[in-house]
Design a protein around this motif. Sequence first.
Motif, PDB file in Angstrom:
ATOM      1  N   LEU B 171       0.962  -1.250  -0.025  1.00  0.00           N
ATOM      2  CA  LEU B 171      -0.016   0.031  -0.074  1.00  0.00           C
ATOM      3  C   LEU B 171       0.750   1.368  -0.118  1.00  0.00           C
ATOM      4  O   LEU B 171       0.524   2.271  -0.844  1.00  0.00           O
ATOM      5  CB  LEU B 171      -0.836   0.084   1.036  1.00  0.00           C
ATOM      6  N   SER B 174       3.162   0.830  -3.628  1.00  0.00           N
ATOM      7  CA  SER B 174       2.581   0.457  -5.119  1.00  0.00           C
ATOM      8  C   SER B 174       1.244   0.896  -5.120  1.00  0.00           C
ATOM      9  O   SER B 174       0.569   0.459  -6.351  1.00  0.00           O
ATOM     10  CB  SER B 174       2.924  -1.051  -5.263  1.00  0.00           C
ATOM     11  N   SER B 175       0.744   1.432  -4.311  1.00  0.00           N
ATOM     12  CA  SER B 175      -0.840   1.626  -4.394  1.00  0.00           C
ATOM     13  C   SER B 175      -1.064   3.092  -4.807  1.00  0.00           C
ATOM     14  O   SER B 175      -0.354   4.150  -5.088  1.00  0.00           O
ATOM     15  CB  SER B 175      -1.603   1.648  -3.183  1.00  0.00           C
ATOM     16  N   LEU B 176      -2.541   3.580  -5.288  1.00  0.00           N
ATOM     17  CA  LEU B 176      -2.787   4.897  -5.473  1.00  0.00           C
ATOM     18  C   LEU B 176      -2.949   5.772  -3.993  1.00  0.00           C
ATOM     19  O   LEU B 176      -3.660   6.848  -4.185  1.00  0.00           O
ATOM     20  CB  LEU B 176      -4.115   4.821  -6.295  1.00  0.00           C
ATOM     21  N   LEU B 177      -2.831   5.350  -2.885  1.00  0.00           N
ATOM     22  CA  LEU B 177      -2.955   6.049  -1.676  1.00  0.00           C
ATOM     23  C   LEU B 177      -1.955   7.173  -1.647  1.00  0.00           C
ATOM     24  O   LEU B 177      -2.017   7.943  -0.568  1.00  0.00           O
ATOM     25  CB  LEU B 177      -3.141   5.052  -0.557  1.00  0.00           C
ATOM     26  N   LEU B 207      -8.763   2.638   5.167  1.00  0.00           N
ATOM     27  CA  LEU B 207      -7.403   2.747   4.134  1.00  0.00           C
ATOM     28  C   LEU B 207      -7.365   4.096   3.398  1.00  0.00           C
ATOM     29  O   LEU B 207      -6.530   4.953   3.107  1.00  0.00           O
ATOM     30  CB  LEU B 207      -7.198   1.415   3.482  1.00  0.00           C
ATOM     31  N   PHE B 208      -8.593   4.145   2.654  1.00  0.00           N
ATOM     32  CA  PHE B 208      -8.717   5.539   1.891  1.00  0.00           C
ATOM     33  C   PHE B 208      -8.336   6.705   2.226  1.00  0.00           C
ATOM     34  O   PHE B 208      -8.098   7.766   1.550  1.00  0.00           O
ATOM     35  CB  PHE B 208     -10.025   5.359   0.914  1.00  0.00           C
ATOM     36  N   ARG B 211      -5.366   8.833   1.603  1.00  0.00           N
ATOM     37  CA  ARG B 211      -5.381   9.605   0.218  1.00  0.00           C
ATOM     38  C   ARG B 211      -6.415  11.028   0.427  1.00  0.00           C
ATOM     39  O   ARG B 211      -5.904  11.914   0.466  1.00  0.00           O
ATOM     40  CB  ARG B 211      -6.032   8.756  -0.956  1.00  0.00           C
TER      41      ARG B 211
END
Lengths: 289, 289
Positions: B171, B174-177, B207-208, B211
């Motif tokens: 996370l 490599s994530s979009l967060l 988790l979101f 962001r």
Amino acid sequence: MSGETILGDWGGSHLRLWLRAGGKVVERRDGPGIAGLADSELALVEAVEGWDAARIVLCGMAGSRAGLREVPYLECPATSEAWKAGLVEIQLAGLSVAIAPGVCCRDEKGRPDVMRGEETQVFGALGFDPDLARGEPLFVLPGTHSKWAKVKDGRIASFRTFITGEMFALLAGSSLLSAGKDPAGEAEGFAAGLARAADMASAMSSLFEARAAQFCDGRTAGWARGFLSGLLIGGEVRELAPAQRQVVIVGEPELATRYSAALAYFGIESRTLDGELCAMAGLELLDDD
Amino acid sequence: MSGETILGDWGGSHLRLWLRAGGKVVERRDGPGIAGLADSELALVEAVEGWDAARIVLCGMAGSRAGLREVPYLECPATSEAWKAGLVEIQLAGLSVAIAPGVCCRDEKGRPDVMRGEETQVFGALGFDPDLARGEPLFVLPGTHSKWAKVKDGRIASFRTFITGEMFALLAGSSLLSAGKDPAGEAEGFAAGLARAADMASAMSSLFEARAAQFCDGRTAGWARGFLSGLLIGGEVRELAPAQRQVVIVGEPELATRYSAALAYFGIESRTLDGELCAMAGLELLDDD
């Protein structure tokens, strides 16, 4: 009703464009997503080349910092009128481009949340079916980051993001859990994952079972893939749709089928609306006078 | 007590070797992890080159399918005697190599779980401190896949794996967060993540926020990184250590500090034992006559 207009839903991973003439969509195109684009203006101009329209109406990441112009979020509860009033108009290579705002909200615990693009699908769905606008439907829009939106009196009252799709992609594709692409055992694994989601305090505590079951119970890597999908979607449904009688799924058929099965497992009815048709309907609301 | 022996803990990502002479560890080496090795036998022979020992005792992934020889798991409740009796001896380039079994268990809901290597640290810790062997300690061994092991009467009674470390790496990396490496705001984010873990039904649903808080509250990417760490570790502690008075952390200092802080947030005392010393102590149990 104006003449020809281009409608567009510009997400991180793809651009969908529709040419609207005489109040009807007459043509469709695909283009690149905003993420990783060096020049989004140029990409848009190229994507609409040859279409004879004076106006473009865009939603989604077009209004993000990485897009054409940052458009402030509209706060919940959000009406479609306020959303339309929040359109930002810019000029671009002789075209008039209208960019829709996203929506933000904060729950009772103070957690912030944002969406860009999904609000278009929700407003579109409400326009589609007046019964939804009169009721208090709970929508789920599955995807990389799935959004669960509560509607009341035709407004988006609140919503919550679950990163289920991204989590699944990371775990099934890049983790040590050894979830493979061979579909053998996947359906059985999905059912086992749903059952586990119903059974456990959290999905987190059962993720490793995808790997351990391969060693201890001879499960296939396809089973593990299905298990992860069922566990994650099941955990999401269990947390966000408790005591719900019906949920409206807006999305593409394959994902919608998985969510429908997960909802049914928890005794919740669902109906599915096509995500692309809802996006088009929402964009038409922005274009209509 | 034999003459010179090589002790080794061979994990997926690295190999740790110790040369033991006269009952004492006199030298230490590092080598490559098993994951991705084309020839594990050759890698081992190269790693011990120049050391004059007739016997090697290995734990961890050395006994996995990808290792030197697959060694069956020992079932819980697992005693150190049964573990030692499960050693598989092979001959390799003139060396006698003893490979320790891993441990498996199944909880009351039928969920399987496995470990290879962490049992060595647990048995080593028990040998280190007789009070632990007489009590009913709960161990946590933080890492890529953290293990929570319950000990009773000197046996590993049961355990559970949480993939917190791998999840965090995926996370944050490599994530979009958009969790960044710049440490600005990280400590504050960690505290916010712990608070959120205490507050919510599951870590998944927050988790979101890593962001959204950057858009809505001006949080930094470093804050998001800390938030993810606090949320994941906090969720793990909350789920696996309820109503616990004390937990024994076995691991390296940086991670141990995070787990200690998370445990303290939930009112749980902790003591930390060095992971490498515990591994050595466990391997010594296997080497002693």
